[in-house]
Design a protein around this motif. Structure first.
Motif, PDB file in Angstrom:
ATOM      1  N   ARG A  50       0.868  -1.178   0.000  1.00 52.92           N
ATOM      2  CA  ARG A  50       0.000   0.000   0.000  1.00 52.92           C
ATOM      3  C   ARG A  50       0.903   1.225   0.000  1.00 52.92           C
ATOM      4  NH1 ARG A  50      -4.169   2.940  -1.396  1.00 52.92           N
ATOM      5  NH2 ARG A  50      -4.670   4.577   0.082  1.00 52.92           N
ATOM      6  N   ILE A  51       0.634   2.135  -0.927  1.00 54.73           N
ATOM      7  CA  ILE A  51       1.327   3.426  -0.883  1.00 54.73           C
ATOM      8  C   ILE A  51       0.307   4.424  -0.394  1.00 54.73           C
ATOM      9  CG2 ILE A  51       2.384   5.220  -2.283  1.00 54.73           C
ATOM     10  CD1 ILE A  51       3.674   3.028  -3.929  1.00 54.73           C
ATOM     11  N   HIS A  52       0.488   4.872   0.842  1.00 54.93           N
ATOM     12  CA  HIS A  52      -0.527   5.697   1.501  1.00 54.93           C
ATOM     13  C   HIS A  52      -0.014   7.124   1.625  1.00 54.93           C
ATOM     14  CE1 HIS A  52      -4.139   6.082   4.013  1.00 54.93           C
ATOM     15  NE2 HIS A  52      -3.434   7.007   4.644  1.00 54.93           N
ATOM     16  N   SER A  53      -0.738   8.053   1.022  1.00 50.27           N
ATOM     17  CA  SER A  53      -0.359   9.466   1.130  1.00 50.27           C
ATOM     18  C   SER A  53      -0.916  10.038   2.425  1.00 50.27           C
ATOM     19  CB  SER A  53      -0.937  10.265  -0.039  1.00 50.27           C
ATOM     20  OG  SER A  53      -0.455   9.757  -1.251  1.00 50.27           O
ATOM     21  N   GLU A  54      -0.078  10.774   3.113  1.00 48.78           N
ATOM     22  CA  GLU A  54      -0.473  11.324   4.418  1.00 48.78           C
ATOM     23  C   GLU A  54      -1.783  12.096   4.341  1.00 48.78           C
ATOM     24  OE1 GLU A  54       2.299  14.177   6.057  1.00 48.78           O
ATOM     25  OE2 GLU A  54       1.358  14.020   8.020  1.00 48.78           O
ATOM     26  N   CYS A  55      -2.646  11.843   5.314  1.00 53.10           N
ATOM     27  CA  CYS A  55      -3.885  12.597   5.459  1.00 53.10           C
ATOM     28  C   CYS A  55      -4.082  12.770   6.956  1.00 53.10           C
ATOM     29  CB  CYS A  55      -5.052  11.838   4.832  1.00 53.10           C
ATOM     30  SG  CYS A  55      -6.629  12.684   5.057  1.00 53.10           S
ATOM     31  N   LEU A  56      -3.555  13.851   7.503  1.00 51.68           N
ATOM     32  CA  LEU A  56      -3.611  14.041   8.956  1.00 51.68           C
ATOM     33  C   LEU A  56      -5.044  13.953   9.455  1.00 51.68           C
ATOM     34  CD1 LEU A  56      -1.833  14.967  11.508  1.00 51.68           C
ATOM     35  CD2 LEU A  56      -3.014  17.138  11.184  1.00 51.68           C
ATOM     36  N   THR A  57      -5.950  14.577   8.713  1.00 56.44           N
ATOM     37  CA  THR A  57      -7.342  14.622   9.156  1.00 56.44           C
ATOM     38  C   THR A  57      -7.969  13.230   9.169  1.00 56.44           C
ATOM     39  OG1 THR A  57      -7.808  15.279   6.876  1.00 56.44           O
ATOM     40  CG2 THR A  57      -7.836  17.008   8.542  1.00 56.44           C
ATOM     41  N   GLY A  58      -7.723  12.454   8.140  1.00 56.53           N
ATOM     42  CA  GLY A  58      -8.332  11.130   8.062  1.00 56.53           C
ATOM     43  C   GLY A  58      -7.568  10.070   8.852  1.00 56.53           C
ATOM     44  N   GLY A  94      -2.515  16.091   1.476  1.00 55.59           N
ATOM     45  CA  GLY A  94      -3.404  16.832   0.570  1.00 55.59           C
ATOM     46  C   GLY A  94      -3.066  16.648  -0.903  1.00 55.59           C
ATOM     47  N   ARG A  95      -2.642  15.432  -1.265  1.00 54.43           N
ATOM     48  CA  ARG A  95      -2.190  15.159  -2.639  1.00 54.43           C
ATOM     49  C   ARG A  95      -1.060  16.094  -3.036  1.00 54.43           C
ATOM     50  NH1 ARG A  95      -7.368  16.074  -4.745  1.00 54.43           N
ATOM     51  NH2 ARG A  95      -8.673  14.589  -3.669  1.00 54.43           N
ATOM     52  N   GLY A  96      -0.258  16.484  -2.046  1.00 51.90           N
ATOM     53  CA  GLY A  96       0.937  17.264  -2.337  1.00 51.90           C
ATOM     54  C   GLY A  96       0.819  18.750  -2.070  1.00 51.90           C
ATOM     55  N   ILE A  97      -0.372  19.256  -1.677  1.00 53.35           N
ATOM     56  CA  ILE A  97      -0.488  20.712  -1.480  1.00 53.35           C
ATOM     57  C   ILE A  97      -0.250  21.118  -0.027  1.00 53.35           C
ATOM     58  CG2 ILE A  97      -2.074  20.936  -3.435  1.00 53.35           C
ATOM     59  CD1 ILE A  97      -4.379  21.410  -1.518  1.00 53.35           C
ATOM     60  N   GLY A  98      -0.151  20.149   0.869  1.00 47.57           N
ATOM     61  CA  GLY A  98       0.117  20.459   2.274  1.00 47.57           C
ATOM     62  C   GLY A  98      -1.165  20.650   3.071  1.00 47.57           C
ATOM     63  N   LEU A  99      -1.021  20.584   4.396  1.00 46.43           N
ATOM     64  CA  LEU A  99      -2.200  20.616   5.277  1.00 46.43           C
ATOM     65  C   LEU A  99      -2.965  21.943   5.185  1.00 46.43           C
ATOM     66  CD1 LEU A  99      -3.953  19.366   7.530  1.00 46.43           C
ATOM     67  CD2 LEU A  99      -2.352  20.383   9.177  1.00 46.43           C
ATOM     68  N   LEU A 100      -2.230  23.043   5.198  1.00 46.70           N
ATOM     69  CA  LEU A 100      -2.934  24.336   5.261  1.00 46.70           C
ATOM     70  C   LEU A 100      -3.720  24.590   3.983  1.00 46.70           C
ATOM     71  CD1 LEU A 100      -0.250  26.483   7.112  1.00 46.70           C
ATOM     72  CD2 LEU A 100      -2.121  25.099   8.039  1.00 46.70           C
ATOM     73  N   ASN A 101      -3.124  24.240   2.843  1.00 43.42           N
ATOM     74  CA  ASN A 101      -3.878  24.388   1.588  1.00 43.42           C
ATOM     75  C   ASN A 101      -5.027  23.387   1.512  1.00 43.42           C
ATOM     76  OD1 ASN A 101      -2.565  26.602   0.377  1.00 43.42           O
ATOM     77  ND2 ASN A 101      -0.815  25.282  -0.077  1.00 43.42           N
ATOM     78  N   LYS A 102      -4.845  22.218   2.117  1.00 41.74           N
ATOM     79  CA  LYS A 102      -5.963  21.261   2.112  1.00 41.74           C
ATOM     80  C   LYS A 102      -7.122  21.834   2.932  1.00 41.74           C
ATOM     81  CE  LYS A 102      -6.369  17.231   4.360  1.00 41.74           C
ATOM     82  NZ  LYS A 102      -6.244  15.803   4.725  1.00 41.74           N
ATOM     83  N   ILE A 103      -6.809  22.496   4.035  1.00 42.59           N
ATOM     84  CA  ILE A 103      -7.893  23.104   4.831  1.00 42.59           C
ATOM     85  C   ILE A 103      -8.558  24.226   4.027  1.00 42.59           C
ATOM     86  CG2 ILE A 103      -8.469  24.323   6.964  1.00 42.59           C
ATOM     87  CD1 ILE A 103      -6.096  22.827   8.295  1.00 42.59           C
ATOM     88  N   ARG A 104      -7.743  24.993   3.290  1.00 41.47           N
ATOM     89  CA  ARG A 104      -8.338  26.020   2.401  1.00 41.47           C
ATOM     90  C   ARG A 104      -9.270  25.349   1.375  1.00 41.47           C
ATOM     91  NH1 ARG A 104      -2.800  28.426   2.409  1.00 41.47           N
ATOM     92  NH2 ARG A 104      -2.977  30.235   3.789  1.00 41.47           N
ATOM     93  N   ALA A 105      -8.807  24.214   0.839  1.00 41.43           N
ATOM     94  CA  ALA A 105      -9.629  23.498  -0.149  1.00 41.43           C
ATOM     95  C   ALA A 105     -10.908  22.974   0.503  1.00 41.43           C
ATOM     96  CB  ALA A 105      -8.822  22.353  -0.762  1.00 41.43           C
ATOM     97  N   TYR A 106     -10.795  22.474   1.729  1.00 39.93           N
ATOM     98  CA  TYR A 106     -11.992  21.993   2.446  1.00 39.93           C
ATOM     99  C   TYR A 106     -12.987  23.140   2.645  1.00 39.93           C
ATOM    100  CZ  TYR A 106     -10.327  17.287   3.778  1.00 39.93           C
ATOM    101  OH  TYR A 106      -9.925  15.971   3.783  1.00 39.93           O
ATOM    102  N   HIS A 107     -12.455  24.345   2.918  1.00 40.34           N
ATOM    103  CA  HIS A 107     -13.339  25.503   3.114  1.00 40.34           C
ATOM    104  C   HIS A 107     -14.134  25.771   1.835  1.00 40.34           C
ATOM    105  CE1 HIS A 107     -14.793  29.299   4.618  1.00 40.34           C
ATOM    106  NE2 HIS A 107     -14.269  29.931   3.588  1.00 40.34           N
ATOM    107  N   LEU A 108     -13.445  25.678   0.694  1.00 41.65           N
ATOM    108  CA  LEU A 108     -14.160  25.867  -0.580  1.00 41.65           C
ATOM    109  C   LEU A 108     -15.166  24.738  -0.796  1.00 41.65           C
ATOM    110  CD1 LEU A 108     -11.220  26.994  -2.905  1.00 41.65           C
ATOM    111  CD2 LEU A 108     -12.997  28.414  -1.854  1.00 41.65           C
ATOM    112  N   GLN A 109     -14.797  23.519  -0.363  1.00 39.66           N
ATOM    113  CA  GLN A 109     -15.722  22.395  -0.511  1.00 39.66           C
ATOM    114  C   GLN A 109     -16.940  22.556   0.412  1.00 39.66           C
ATOM    115  OE1 GLN A 109     -11.823  19.836  -0.997  1.00 39.66           O
ATOM    116  NE2 GLN A 109     -13.515  18.431  -0.786  1.00 39.66           N
TER     117      GLN A 109
END
Ligand SMILES: Nc1nc2c(ncn2[C@@H]2O[C@H](COP(=O)(O)OP(=O)(O)OP(=O)(O)O)[C@@H](O)[C@H]2O)c(=O)[nH]1
Ligand SMILES: [Zn+2]
Length: 202
Positions: A50-58, A94-109
């Motif tokens: 398994r190649i697992h990309s980090e997902c702090l939230t999940g 965050g598929r390479g964008i980092g935690l803070l940008n992932k949270i920004r993306a979640y906000h848009l979602q």
């Protein structure tokens, strides 16, 4: 030359069995990455991987927005059941964008964007991941070929381009719930993930 250096290893007991924890340093960035290994993975039979990309939230914070935590646990369980396999835990939050940008993306979602549009609105590609370090980590661990637990065909193609022998794909569909249903359908529809679709978008 390898893009990673194997730095240290130890035992790591888990609820599913005792793994060997192997720590790597990525030469270009100094970032650390980990592998959990069980059994002899250096023989020629394909290794369940398994190649697992980090997902702090999940992975750590119990988020139901995605399927990552469920996949992580299921992958470790399956490896432990076979008493042989490897999980790479790659720090590509965050598929390479980092935690803070992932949270920004979640906000848009939260406001209605899907996971791909949110990345694009922030100026990123849908998926920034590069799997070179994964290929080098597998090489450093002596893995010759893998049975890869994934639903992502682009992950398989990227690894094959890096000369990783993918003997088979093992589906890993875990943890669909009302909070990640739309997200999983978007992954299937826009990112090509091989997931059974579910029409009931919550
Ligand atoms: N940018 C962004 N990243 C996310 C989002 N949800 C999860 N992630 C990240 O996505 C990565 C996991 O990738 P996925 O696309 O879920 O799955 P995959 O690794 O491509 O495919 P599988 O092997 O089938 O799991 C982790 O790094 C998560 O942090 C999101 O909404 N936006
Ligand atoms: Zn996730």
């Amino acid at each position: 030359m390898s893009s990673v250096t194997l730095v240290a290893q130890s035992k790591l007991p888990t609820p599913w069995g005792i793994f060997t924890l192997v720590g790597f340093e990525e030469m270009a960035t100094g970032k650390d990455h980990a592998a959990l290994v069980m059994g002899d993975v250096t023989t020629n039979e394909p290794v369940l991987a398994r190649i697992h990309s980090e997902c702090l939230t999940g992975d750590a914070l119990f988020s139901l927005r995605c399927d990552c935590g469920f996949q992580l646990q299921a992958a470790l369980e399956r490896i432990a059941k076979q008493k042989r396999g490897v999980l790479l835990y790659v720090r590509q939050e965050g598929r390479g964008i980092g935690l803070l940008n992932k949270i920004r993306a979640y906000h848009l979602q939260d406001q209605g964007a899907d996971t791909v549009d949110a990345n694009v609105a922030l100026g990123f590609a849908a998926d920034l991941r590069d799997y070179t370090i994964c290929a080098d980590m597998l090489k450093a661990l002596g893995v010759n070929q893998v049975d890869l637990m994934t639903n992502n065909p682009r992950k398989i193609k990227s690894l094959q381009k890096l000369d990783v022998q993918v003997h088979a794909r093992v589906p890993l569909q875990e943890g669909r719930n009302p909070y990640n249903n739309f997200y999983l359908n978007t992954k299937a529809g826009k990112l090509g993930h091989m997931l059974e679709q579910d029409d009931k978008e919550a």
